[in-house]
Design an enzyme around this catalytic site. Structure first.
Site, short mmCIF file in Angstrom:
data_model
loop_
_atom_site.label_atom_id
_atom_site.label_comp_id
_atom_site.label_asym_id
_atom_site.label_seq_id
_atom_site.Cartn_x
_atom_site.Cartn_y
_atom_site.Cartn_z
N ASP A 77 0.80 -1.20 0.09
CA ASP A 77 -0.04 0.05 0.05
C ASP A 77 0.75 1.21 0.11
OD1 ASP A 77 0.71 -0.75 2.69
OD2 ASP A 77 -0.40 0.92 3.42
N GLU A 144 0.05 -1.26 5.74
CA GLU A 144 1.25 -0.75 6.59
C GLU A 144 1.07 0.82 7.28
OE1 GLU A 144 5.25 0.69 7.90
OE2 GLU A 144 3.87 1.57 6.13
ZN ZN Z 1 6.83 2.36 4.13
#
Ligand code: ZN
Length: 485
Positions: A77, A144
């Site tokens: 992401d 994340e």
């Molecule tokens: Zn990162």
């Protein structure tokens, strides 16, 4: 000059493909489909779990079967930020990249070098026919950037390797070997509403103009905390005359050092002058105590009309004592990594809520779980002494640096051989996915490195092109030199 002209062309070509695939945090479906198609096209075994984390396996090259299994980990992401004058839909549009000297940038948006370049490196290793390596598992995690939720929900069976190379660092030449875990501890005071004495001198005290910062990466700077300064003032004043609090507010986010705080205070008219005398004394003291960047701090008082109601005197006093006594800042330094904070706590915010509650939020961090828990308990003890209810969250785990790490020693040796200098070994005082991996597989030997990225999480994000080539050369050499099982 375009991306496809850059060297090494394998990794840059893959990065170029990835920038065309939308991948906002929590909306990783398209990039996950891309990865699964990629594995299929190259005859590699792939799996995904319920959180859409993906692994792709590649067998060892001939003669390297006895090497330890390496997990090459990156997150798919990206943070989606754009300049206000840019028309861009992160869910559908490909990132528009361009080369500016030694930097790869995006036109008015985040580039997604964090961590697209990690994804590209892993894919390049998966498809390369030239690199020698032992068994490889490429692990691609989701989400994340908004709370490590992919890593948190990761199927532990995806971590069945010996070594984990995290490809999400942003400073070439640095190896990260540790991170902090964290938890929040919240104290709740319940007060009675009392009639505010109308014959008092009422004023608002405001602490402002502090620099503030991140409660992890900036905590060692000993910056001023507006909540602590406000408490110090109220305590000093309460030693001079009885005071009554009717309002209090300070700080905001749990992971930020409070920049502003204020309170509405009443004091007997006869003691009126003490309000400004104490303020001036404190202001003078702060100018000798605070770091240079915080010496623009402003302490102001302004008279105000008497409020109808105030916080009962006992709770008001307990709150002031608790805020003054609560620890804030660095609690311990690392023995293994001199100059690195091991444990800290942040007195983040003080907020008045409905139902006569005042909520004080604090946040603890440490690479050592026991030190994190002990600091949370210390904060809880202060709340209990002050008659407040206290509760700590479960939090997330840290990654304690291991000076005996085999992958660290091999990485250092390879780096020195290739670049004729020593890498910098660091541990960061903030959360990383690695802490969660270590919790799921405590035997993992881990290290994190990457090319240089500046301005991450903003439209200024840029990737330093020459560092990608060096990093790639390092990874190729490292994989060749992984220890045997
Ligand atoms: Zn990162």
């Amino acid at each position: 000059m375009e991306i496809k002209d850059l060297k090494p062309s394998l990794i840059w070509g893959l990065f170029d493909q990835i920038t065309a695939v939308p991948r906002p945090s929590k909306k990783e479906g398209k990039i996950v489909a891309f990865l699964l198609d990629f594995a299929k096209a190259h005859g590699l075994e792939a799996e995904k779990d319920e959180a859409l984390n993906v692994i792709i396996r590649k067998p060892a090259t001939p003669g390297k079967e006895q090497l330890q299994t390496v997990i090459l980990q990156s997150h798919v992401d990206m943070v989606c930020e754009k300049n206000s004058d840019v028309q861009f839909n992160f869910e559908t549009d490909p990132i528009q990249t361009y080369i500016d000297g030694e930097w790869l940038k995006a036109k008015g948006t985040t580039l997604g070098g964090d961590d697209g370049i990690g994804v590209a490196a892993a894919l390049a290793i998966l498809v390369s026919k030239e690199i020698e390596h032992g068994p490889i598992i490429a692990l691609f995690t989701t989400d994340e950037e908004t709370g490590l939720t992919g890593a948190n929900a990761l199927n532990p069976a995806f971590l069945q390797g010996d070594i984990l190379l995290n490809l999400d660092s942003e400073e070439w030449g640095e190896f990260c070997v540790g991170c902090a875990g964290g938890k929040n501890t919240i104290g709740t005071f319940t007060y009675q509403l009392e009639t505010a004495p109308p014959d008092y001198f009422w004023f608002e005290v405001q602490i402002s103009n502090l620099k503030g910062g991140h409660s992890g990466s900036d905590i060692h700077k000993e910056l001023g905390n507006a909540n602590k300064i406000l408490a110090r003032y109220l305590y000093a004043l309460s030693q001079q005359a009885p005071i009554v609090l009717s309002k209090i507010d300070g700080g905001n986010l749990h992971n930020a050092i409070a920049r502003e705080a204020s309170a509405t205070v009443g004091i007997p008219i006869a003691s009126k002058e003490k309000a400004s005398v104490q303020l001036n004394l404190l202001q003078a003291d702060l100018l000798t105590e605070l770091p240079a960047e915080d010496r623009k701090v402003q302490l102001n008082i302004q008279s105000t009309t008497a409020p109808a109601h105030a916080i009962d005197a006992k709770t008001g006093t307990n709150l002031i004592l608790a805020l003054y006594a609560l620890p804030h800042g660095v609690m311990g330094w690392s023995f293994d990594m001199p100059g690195t904070v091991e444990t800290s706590t942040n007195l983040a915010s003080v907020k008045m809520k409905e139902d006569h509650k005042i909520v004080v939020t604090t946040s603890q961090r440490s690479s050592t779980a026991s030190a994190k828990n002990s600091t949370a308990n210390m904060v809880t003890a202060v709340f209990k002494l002050a008659g407040a209810a206290a509760k700590s969250s479960d939090g997330y785990p840290g990654w304690k640096p291991n000076p005996d790490s085999a992958i660290l020693h091999v990485s250092e040796a390879v780096f020195e051989r290739l670049f004729h200098k020593k890498p910098l070994i660091i541990s960061i005082h903030a959360g990383l996915e690695c802490g969660l991996f270590k919790e799921k597989n405590p035997k993992l030997d881990m290290i994190s490195c990457g090319p240089t990225i500046m301005g991450a999480h903003s439209p200024e994000e840029r990737l330093e092109i020459p560092t990608v080539e060096k990093w790639w050369a390092f990874l190729v050499e490292l994989l060749k030199n992984i220890p045997a099982k």
